[in-house]
Each structure stands twice: as structure tokens, then as C-alpha cells.
Design a protein around this motif. Structure first.
Motif, PDB file in Angstrom:
ATOM      1  N   GLU A 203      84.183  76.897  31.559  1.00  0.00           N
ATOM      2  CA  GLU A 203      83.527  77.117  32.840  1.00  0.00           C
ATOM      3  C   GLU A 203      82.170  77.784  32.701  1.00  0.00           C
ATOM      4  O   GLU A 203      81.305  77.638  33.576  1.00  0.00           O
ATOM      5  N   LEU A 204      81.958  78.534  31.606  1.00  0.00           N
ATOM      6  CA  LEU A 204      80.703  79.274  31.465  1.00  0.00           C
ATOM      7  C   LEU A 204      80.252  79.235  30.006  1.00  0.00           C
ATOM      8  O   LEU A 204      80.684  80.061  29.188  1.00  0.00           O
ATOM      9  N   PRO A 205      79.410  78.270  29.642  1.00  0.00           N
ATOM     10  CA  PRO A 205      78.950  78.167  28.250  1.00  0.00           C
ATOM     11  C   PRO A 205      78.138  79.397  27.834  1.00  0.00           C
ATOM     12  O   PRO A 205      77.470  80.034  28.654  1.00  0.00           O
ATOM     13  N   GLY A 206      78.195  79.706  26.545  1.00  0.00           N
ATOM     14  CA  GLY A 206      77.447  80.834  26.002  1.00  0.00           C
ATOM     15  C   GLY A 206      78.370  81.821  25.308  1.00  0.00           C
ATOM     16  O   GLY A 206      79.579  81.600  25.152  1.00  0.00           O
ATOM     17  N   PRO A 207      77.841  82.913  24.868  1.00  0.00           N
ATOM     18  CA  PRO A 207      78.679  83.924  24.207  1.00  0.00           C
ATOM     19  C   PRO A 207      79.791  84.415  25.126  1.00  0.00           C
ATOM     20  O   PRO A 207      79.609  84.545  26.357  1.00  0.00           O
ATOM     21  N   CYS A 208      80.940  84.663  24.561  1.00  0.00           N
ATOM     22  CA  CYS A 208      82.078  85.186  25.320  1.00  0.00           C
ATOM     23  C   CYS A 208      82.801  86.242  24.488  1.00  0.00           C
ATOM     24  O   CYS A 208      82.696  86.269  23.263  1.00  0.00           O
ATOM     25  N   LEU A 209      83.527  87.095  25.175  1.00  0.00           N
ATOM     26  CA  LEU A 209      84.188  88.223  24.525  1.00  0.00           C
ATOM     27  C   LEU A 209      85.693  88.120  24.729  1.00  0.00           C
ATOM     28  O   LEU A 209      86.180  88.132  25.865  1.00  0.00           O
ATOM     29  N   LEU A 210      86.420  88.011  23.618  1.00  0.00           N
ATOM     30  CA  LEU A 210      87.882  87.983  23.647  1.00  0.00           C
ATOM     31  C   LEU A 210      88.400  89.399  23.426  1.00  0.00           C
ATOM     32  O   LEU A 210      88.054  90.053  22.432  1.00  0.00           O
ATOM     33  N   ILE A 211      89.232  89.873  24.358  1.00  0.00           N
ATOM     34  CA  ILE A 211      89.768  91.234  24.258  1.00  0.00           C
ATOM     35  C   ILE A 211      91.282  91.170  24.412  1.00  0.00           C
ATOM     36  O   ILE A 211      91.806  90.543  25.347  1.00  0.00           O
ATOM     37  N   THR A 212      91.999  91.835  23.516  1.00  0.00           N
ATOM     38  CA  THR A 212      93.453  91.912  23.570  1.00  0.00           C
ATOM     39  C   THR A 212      93.888  93.257  22.978  1.00  0.00           C
ATOM     40  O   THR A 212      93.053  94.141  22.745  1.00  0.00           O
ATOM     41  N   GLY A 213      95.175  93.415  22.724  1.00  0.00           N
ATOM     42  CA  GLY A 213      95.670  94.673  22.169  1.00  0.00           C
ATOM     43  C   GLY A 213      97.135  94.565  21.819  1.00  0.00           C
ATOM     44  O   GLY A 213      97.816  93.593  22.169  1.00  0.00           O
ATOM     45  N   ASP A 214      97.621  95.588  21.090  1.00  0.00           N
ATOM     46  CA  ASP A 214      99.045  95.623  20.767  1.00  0.00           C
ATOM     47  C   ASP A 214      99.764  96.573  21.717  1.00  0.00           C
ATOM     48  O   ASP A 214      99.127  97.234  22.553  1.00  0.00           O
ATOM     49  N   ARG A 215     101.063  96.651  21.582  1.00  0.00           N
ATOM     50  CA  ARG A 215     101.863  97.467  22.486  1.00  0.00           C
ATOM     51  C   ARG A 215     101.909  98.936  22.072  1.00  0.00           C
ATOM     52  O   ARG A 215     102.623  99.728  22.685  1.00  0.00           O
ATOM     53  N   LYS A 216     101.168  99.302  21.041  1.00  0.00           N
ATOM     54  CA  LYS A 216     101.069 100.707  20.623  1.00  0.00           C
ATOM     55  C   LYS A 216      99.757 101.349  21.067  1.00  0.00           C
ATOM     56  O   LYS A 216      99.466 102.475  20.692  1.00  0.00           O
ATOM     57  N   GLY A 217      98.978 100.618  21.846  1.00  0.00           N
ATOM     58  CA  GLY A 217      97.780 101.214  22.443  1.00  0.00           C
ATOM     59  C   GLY A 217      96.464 100.813  21.829  1.00  0.00           C
ATOM     60  O   GLY A 217      95.406 101.168  22.372  1.00  0.00           O
ATOM     61  N   ALA A 218      96.451 100.099  20.717  1.00  0.00           N
ATOM     62  CA  ALA A 218      95.186  99.681  20.110  1.00  0.00           C
ATOM     63  C   ALA A 218      94.559  98.546  20.921  1.00  0.00           C
ATOM     64  O   ALA A 218      95.261  97.659  21.421  1.00  0.00           O
ATOM     65  N   ILE A 219      93.236  98.578  21.054  1.00  0.00           N
ATOM     66  CA  ILE A 219      92.478  97.525  21.743  1.00  0.00           C
ATOM     67  C   ILE A 219      91.538  96.899  20.722  1.00  0.00           C
ATOM     68  O   ILE A 219      90.833  97.608  19.996  1.00  0.00           O
ATOM     69  N   PHE A 220      91.518  95.577  20.663  1.00  0.00           N
ATOM     70  CA  PHE A 220      90.675  94.901  19.687  1.00  0.00           C
ATOM     71  C   PHE A 220      90.317  93.513  20.215  1.00  0.00           C
ATOM     72  O   PHE A 220      90.861  93.044  21.229  1.00  0.00           O
ATOM     73  N   GLY A 221      89.397  92.851  19.514  1.00  0.00           N
ATOM     74  CA  GLY A 221      88.981  91.529  19.949  1.00  0.00           C
ATOM     75  C   GLY A 221      87.821  91.019  19.116  1.00  0.00           C
ATOM     76  O   GLY A 221      87.556  91.519  18.018  1.00  0.00           O
ATOM     77  N   ALA A 222      87.084  90.029  19.669  1.00  0.00           N
ATOM     78  CA  ALA A 222      86.010  89.383  18.909  1.00  0.00           C
ATOM     79  C   ALA A 222      85.006  88.750  19.854  1.00  0.00           C
ATOM     80  O   ALA A 222      85.332  88.391  20.997  1.00  0.00           O
TER      81      ALA A 222
END
Length: 333
Positions: A203-222
């Protein structure tokens, strides 16, 4: 009206004038001690009230009307007060028993003055301590600055905190800096499916940010490139603007390409993996329920999650657009 000092002096004078000529050694000793007590009493009152009046009024009379009391030239052998045989561990346990009522009265007055003095000092110390603590608390309040929520987001995020937002904004490609953040996909809104994520990324070409995390509280992505397209074979795609990040160690940490290889990310119908070499920096399965992470040569990163294999705690995909774009105006409607 007689003052207490005059009453004591008069009582002692009458006591000695009425005494018989032939007194026993005990009586003489008692008189001698009373005389000495009168002198000590006068010293005490002179120290407490130099003016000589207990009512606080000034006077030029310095005791000239008092008659001197002559001590008997007989050595006294016994005490006129008795010391109780008790422990001296505290002032309260040390008590004196006076046979003379006037001396007992003076003792009570001095005791009350001493207690009032201690109470006043304790009150001043407590007041000073309270003022100092209040000042320190106000200083702490002044130093504490309010935390502003992340601005420029189209929707609420499960993961983006103010600290993480600041790090990511400073790391975005120049082409999207200052743009509005648009939520393209969220497992809370669009269901749990990698296919849905791939479809929404178009829907929106260009750079995008993937964000996720685990169930122990860490947040990470790419950082990826939209649209994220699956390939029939394991073919890497992306540019050197790709990076990975994590908060597993508390503060946000970001890892850019090391130049060791160009294994930025792979996209299949049932797999999305970022990085390569000995391990994927981040790998998500087709159901977006489980993932894995490990050190890889592409970004020189550590494990992004608390464990190498983990359960995913939601997934979000953010795109970027200018406020004047057609996509933005359509979302506003």
C-alpha cells in the motif's frame, strides 16, 4: 506579694531563730546544710533571673533587704537528703528525696525548666529537618522533566516508546525523515498472517519498519523496503540502508551492515528472515507465532531476543508518508 526567693529566705531565717541554744549534732548539721542550701538557692535564682524577680519585672533591689544567715561553727555529720539505692542508668532513675519543702519546690521548678528547654531544642531540630527534606523533595521535582509521548504516529503502537522512537527517528533514511508514520499492518488489527503483512506492505512503497518482540519484554525489528515481495527461491534483497535493532539489554541498540556480505533479507510465502551467514539476525515463520534470532555476519549483531527461539508478541509494520500525499489524505478520510 513575696517572691519565691523571699519566702525561702524567710523560712530559713525563722527556722534558725527558733532553734534551741543547745542543739544536737544532728540538728546543727541540718541547720548548716540549710544555710548552705540557701546560699546555693540564691545562686541558682541569680543565674536564672539576674533581676531578682520571678514575675519578670525589673528592680534595682539586689537583695539588700535580706538579713545574712550565720552558719553554726559545728561540723555536720549527716545528710539532709537521701539517695535511693537504684540504678543510675538514666536520669529518671536518679531521684533525690528532700526533707525541706522549699528545696523540693526549687528542684521541681528546675526540672520543669530543663524539660521545656529540651523540648524546644527538639522542636527546632525537627522543624529544620522537615524544611530541609521538603526542599530536597522540591529540587527532585524540578529536576524531573516530563516524558512526552511519541509524536507523528498515525495510530497507537504496542512497542514504540519515547526512547525507542528517538533512536529510530535519528536512524531513518534521509528520504523519510520528517514524514508521518503510518501503521500498515498490526496483528491486533489485521490478524496473524505473514501473507496479510506482505499484502499490506504494498500500500505504501518505500522504506518500512518491522517491529516485533518476545514475551519476555524485548522489542526488536528491522528496516526493510516496501513492498516486501516473496520470491520463489531463496534470494536476498534489500539495500545497505537495512538495519536491525533491539532493546533486549535495556537501552535501544542498533546494528547496521558490516559489509561482510549483502544478505540483507529473504522473503518467502512462509518465511521472512533478516541477515545471513551463520545465523539469521531475525527470522519469522508464516503464522507470525514463532521466531528465532542469533549473531550474524551481515550486521555483527548479538541475539536480538532473550532466547534464540521464542514466541512472538505481536507484529507491526510501519510506513512513512508526507502529509500532502494521497495515501495520507485517504487515511484521514
Amino acid at each position: 506579694m513575696y517572691t519565691l526567693k523571699d519566702k525561702v529566705a524567710g523560712s530559713l531565717s525563722r527556722l534558725f531563730s527558733d532553734s534551741p541554744k543547745h542543739s544536737s549534732p544532728s540538728d546543727l548539721s541540718q541547720a548548716r546544710l540549710y544555710s548552705r542550701g540557701s546560699s546555693s538557692l540564691s545562686s541558682v535564682f541569680s543565674y536564672i533571673n539576674p533581676s531578682g524577680n520571678l514575675d519578670g519585672s525589673k528592680s534595682n533591689d539586689h537583695g539588700s533587704h535580706l538579713k545574712p544567715i550565720q552558719s553554726h561553727p559545728v561540723r555536720w555529720k549527716c545528710m539532709t537528703y537521701e539517695l535511693q539505692d537504684e540504678s543510675l542508668d538514666s536520669y529518671e532513675d536518679h531521684k533525690l528525696t528532700y526533707k525541706n519543702e522549699n528545696l523540693q519546690m526549687v528542684h521541681e521548678v528546675m526540672k520543669k525548666i530543663t524539660k521545656d528547654s529540651y523540648k524546644g531544642e527538639d522542636k527546632d531540630r525537627n522543624s529544620e529537618r522537615s524544611s530541609r527534606d521538603s526542599g530536597e523533595f522540591q529540587d527532585a521535582q524540578v529536576q524531573r522533566s516530563p516524558v512526552k509521548p511519541p509524536p507523528n504516529l498515525s495510530d497507537e503502537s504496542v512497542f514504540i516508546t519515547p526512547d525507542l522512537y528517538e533512536v529510530l527517528v535519528s536512524s531513518l533514511p534521509n528520504i523519510v525523515k520528517g514524514c508521518r508514520w503510518m501503521l500498515l499492518y498490526s496483528t491486533l488489527k489485521h490478524g496473524i498472517s505473514l501473507r496479510t503483512l506482505l499484502r499490506k506492505s504494498a500500500e505504501l512503497p518505500g522504506p518500512c519498519l518491522l517491529i516485533t518482540g518476545d514475551r519476555k519484554g524485548a522489542i526488536f525489528g528491522a528496516m526493510l523496503e516496501c513492498p516486501v515481495k516473496p520470491t520463489p527461491k531463496r534470494k536476498y534483497q534489500g539495500t545497505n540502508q537495512t538495519f536491525v535493532f533491539t532493546t533486549v539489554h535495556g537501552e535501544p541498540m542498533l546494528f547496521r551492515p558490516t559489509g561482510a556480505n549483502r544478505y540483507y533479507y529473504i522473503c518467502l510465502n512462509d518465511l521472512l528472515a533478516i541477515g545471513g551467514g551463520s545465523n539469521f539476525a531475525l527470522c519469522l515463520d508464516g503464522d507470525l507465532l514463532n521466531g528465532s534470532s542469533g549473531p550474524c555476519e551481515t550486521f555483527g549483531n548479538l541475539c536480538l531476543a532473550h532466547d534464540r527461539d521464542f514466541e512472538l508478541n505481536h507484529v507491526e509494520l510501519w510506513g512513512f508518508t508526507h502529509a500532502s500525499s494521497t495515501y495520507f489524505n485517504r487515511k484521514q478520510l
